[in-house]
Motif scaffolding. Structure first.
Motif, short mmCIF file in Angstrom:
data_model
loop_
_atom_site.label_atom_id
_atom_site.label_comp_id
_atom_site.label_asym_id
_atom_site.label_seq_id
_atom_site.Cartn_x
_atom_site.Cartn_y
_atom_site.Cartn_z
N LEU A 29 1.19 -1.32 -0.06
CA LEU A 29 0.20 0.05 0.15
C LEU A 29 0.92 1.38 0.04
O LEU A 29 1.73 1.54 1.02
CB LEU A 29 -0.83 -0.13 1.21
CG LEU A 29 -2.13 -1.16 1.42
CD1 LEU A 29 -2.65 -1.29 2.57
CD2 LEU A 29 -3.05 -0.87 0.10
N ASP A 30 0.67 1.98 -1.12
CA ASP A 30 1.76 3.19 -1.20
C ASP A 30 0.89 4.41 -1.32
O ASP A 30 -0.19 4.49 -1.63
CB ASP A 30 2.53 2.85 -2.60
CG ASP A 30 4.02 3.82 -2.42
OD1 ASP A 30 4.17 4.39 -1.27
OD2 ASP A 30 5.09 3.45 -3.29
N HIS A 31 1.68 5.44 -0.99
CA HIS A 31 0.97 6.79 -1.15
C HIS A 31 -0.05 6.97 -0.47
O HIS A 31 -1.31 7.51 -0.79
CB HIS A 31 0.81 7.31 -2.65
CG HIS A 31 2.07 7.39 -3.31
ND1 HIS A 31 2.52 6.45 -4.31
CD2 HIS A 31 3.03 8.24 -3.50
CE1 HIS A 31 3.73 6.56 -4.73
NE2 HIS A 31 4.07 7.95 -4.43
N ILE A 32 -0.02 6.44 0.91
CA ILE A 32 -1.19 6.43 1.79
C ILE A 32 -1.71 7.86 2.18
O ILE A 32 -0.72 8.40 2.53
CB ILE A 32 -1.09 5.70 3.00
CG1 ILE A 32 -0.68 4.27 2.57
CG2 ILE A 32 -2.21 5.78 3.95
CD1 ILE A 32 -0.27 3.42 3.76
N ASP A 33 -2.77 8.29 1.96
CA ASP A 33 -3.16 9.59 2.53
C ASP A 33 -3.50 9.84 3.96
O ASP A 33 -3.28 8.79 4.68
CB ASP A 33 -4.44 9.94 1.66
CG ASP A 33 -5.82 9.54 2.26
OD1 ASP A 33 -5.65 8.45 2.96
OD2 ASP A 33 -6.89 9.91 2.00
N GLN A 34 -3.53 11.19 4.45
CA GLN A 34 -3.30 11.59 5.87
C GLN A 34 -4.47 10.73 6.66
O GLN A 34 -4.23 10.46 7.79
CB GLN A 34 -3.40 13.04 6.03
CG GLN A 34 -2.13 13.60 5.41
CD GLN A 34 -2.13 15.13 5.75
OE1 GLN A 34 -2.95 15.70 6.33
NE2 GLN A 34 -0.96 15.76 5.70
N SER A 35 -5.67 10.36 5.96
CA SER A 35 -6.63 10.08 6.65
C SER A 35 -6.94 8.45 6.58
O SER A 35 -7.77 7.83 6.99
CB SER A 35 -8.08 10.41 6.03
OG SER A 35 -8.30 10.39 4.88
N TYR A 36 -6.06 7.83 6.09
CA TYR A 36 -5.77 6.53 5.80
C TYR A 36 -6.88 5.74 5.20
O TYR A 36 -7.51 4.84 5.39
CB TYR A 36 -5.85 5.78 7.06
CG TYR A 36 -4.55 5.94 7.90
CD1 TYR A 36 -3.34 5.67 7.41
CD2 TYR A 36 -4.63 6.83 8.99
CE1 TYR A 36 -2.01 5.91 8.04
CE2 TYR A 36 -3.16 6.97 9.66
CZ TYR A 36 -2.02 6.62 9.16
OH TYR A 36 -0.76 6.89 9.93
N ASN A 37 -7.66 6.64 4.18
CA ASN A 37 -8.74 6.19 3.33
C ASN A 37 -8.49 5.81 1.90
O ASN A 37 -9.13 5.26 1.16
CB ASN A 37 -10.17 7.50 3.27
CG ASN A 37 -10.61 7.39 4.55
OD1 ASN A 37 -10.76 6.46 5.43
ND2 ASN A 37 -10.71 8.71 5.13
#
Length: 430
Positions: free
Chosen positions: A115-123
């Protein structure tokens, strides 16, 4: 020489920063090891360790997660942070890598998951998955994964499956692309919804799968079962499946389905095309429909590979009707009904009845599923007033994609044709 008023605060700042980092790392390690099982009941973690270089990493070892009917385990999961994120009170995971995992009951051994480039809200994250089954079948999946309340949605999905041995519905390679595929859990049931997909070359407007795993409640054990509904070019295919002692039992029903794309996906000769309604049942084991039966009603049908109108026009006066299709190796029919059954060796056409503007047909036969050779016994009759009682026996044989034929004119039919010719000659002379 350093000024003491500068040196001491600098040393104190470095010490404070180091203490802050150590505190953050300790908090993260404790948070992931103790709080993850609270978020995911049934999750067990054997160990959690932090690494520092080249970037902060948290390694979780021997994960095991159990849900009703499912079991997931992994030898190691690595979460990566950026150094800069550790300055915040809530450091962000930027990448997750998983190794040595298994998923039951799918019998998948996960080689790698990222899982790459995970956004700040983990969504939202970019997902890449490579896996291998216990039968050495290989799977590769990429998508943009989006988390929601009780599941995950995969956008721009690309899935490729390579079969090491055997076939899945006559296909060794399976390719699925879709604009969106969502997977969610609703109590004891799993739901999968696909939108705008392409399965090999079979277009799918939508697909909805409901799967209920093995469940024991009130001392009553229910076997795993599922329902699947596909929409394809305005048609609907519904499948109800249930695990039984003799294998997986499927109830099949189709409405306004185009036959050609389905037969092409199944790698079968498109001997008959058209729009079909059908119902039946089948046994499904190890990717193969081992046996079953179907009853079909087909409209706007064509029998491909042979122009029977041209054939029968040599014996009966329907040349005007045959002329319209002289350049086509096919025979059109307005309506076709058929009953068929199959096992792993042979597909039996138990009954065939077809009505066309110029030609009617009835018969039966079989097709070998090893070499797709056909053997059919047909009876053709012209759809003309005064001629419909005459039937021309025709035997089809050889490769189904382009069969050969043999006309069997017995003594009775020969006499009928002679009498018919005399009557027509008499009518012309009068």
């Amino acid at each position: 020489m350093w000024n003491k008023r500068v040196l001491y605060p600098a040393i104190a700042g470095v010490v404070a920063l180091a203490v802050f980092f150590l505190y953050q790392l300790h908090q993260l390690q404790d948070r992931f090891k103790t709080r993850l099982p609270q978020v995911l009941p049934g999750l067990q973690i054997a160990d959690a360790r932090f690494g520092y270089f080249p970037s902060p990493t948290l390694a979780l070892s021997q994960l095991d997660y159990q849900a009703p009917g499912w079991n997931f385990s992994a030898q190691q999961v690595i979460a990566r942070f950026s150094w800069f994120s550790l300055f915040s009170l809530s450091p962000q995971i930027k990448q997750i890598e998983l190794y040595g995992g298994t998923i039951a009951p799918l019998n998948l051994n996960i080689v790698s998951l990222t899982l790459d480039h995970i956004d700040q809200s983990y969504n939202l994250a970019e997902l890449s998955l490579t896996a291998e089954s216990v039968e050495n079948n290989r799977l590769h999946l990429t998508a943009l994964a989006q988390r929601f309340a009780n599941g995950v949605a995969l956008h721009q999905l690309q899935l490729n499956v390579e079969m090491a041995q055997g076939y899945f519905l006559n296909n060794r390679d399976i390719t699925l692309s879709a604009e969106k595929l969502s997977l969610s859990q609703q109590q004891t049931q799993w739901q999968m919804v696909l939108q705008q997909g392409l399965l090999n070359q079979l277009p799918l407007e939508s697909a909805v799968l409901h799967y209920t795993p093995n469940n024991i409640a009130d001392n009553h054990e229910s076997k795993p079962h599922f329902t699947l509904q596909l929409q394809q070019n305005g048609g609907i295919l519904a499948i109800n499946g249930q695990q039984q002692a003799q294998g997986n039992f499927l109830a099949l029903r189709g409405k306004r389905l185009s036959l050609s794309p389905l037969l092409e996906f199944l790698q079968l000769p498109v001997l008959l095309s058209g729009v079909s309604d059908f119902s039946g049942s089948a046994r499904f084991n190890d990717g193969v429909l081992t046996n079953g039966d179907l009853t079909l009603n087909i409209s706007k049908a064509e029998l491909n590979g042979l122009n029977l109108l041209d054939l029968i026009s040599q014996y009966f006066p329907i040349r005007q009707g045959a002329k319209k299709y002289a350049d086509r190796v096919a025979t059109p029919f307005e309506q076709v009904s058929a009953a068929l059954s199959w096992n792993q060796a042979v597909l039996n056409l138990n009954k065939l009845s077809a009505q066309g503007k110029d030609l009617n047909l009835s018969g039966s036969g079989e097709m070998s599923l090893s070499d797709f050779n056909c053997r059919f016994e047909l009876r053709l009759s012209p759809n003309i007033v005064g001629y419909s009682q005459y039937q021309l026996p025709v035997r089809l044989f050889g490769p189904c994609r382009s069969p050969q034929y043999q006309v069997s004119v017995d003594k009775r039919l020969e006499n009928q044709l002679k009498n018919l010719l005399r009557e027509k000659l008499r009518e012309r002379s009068e």
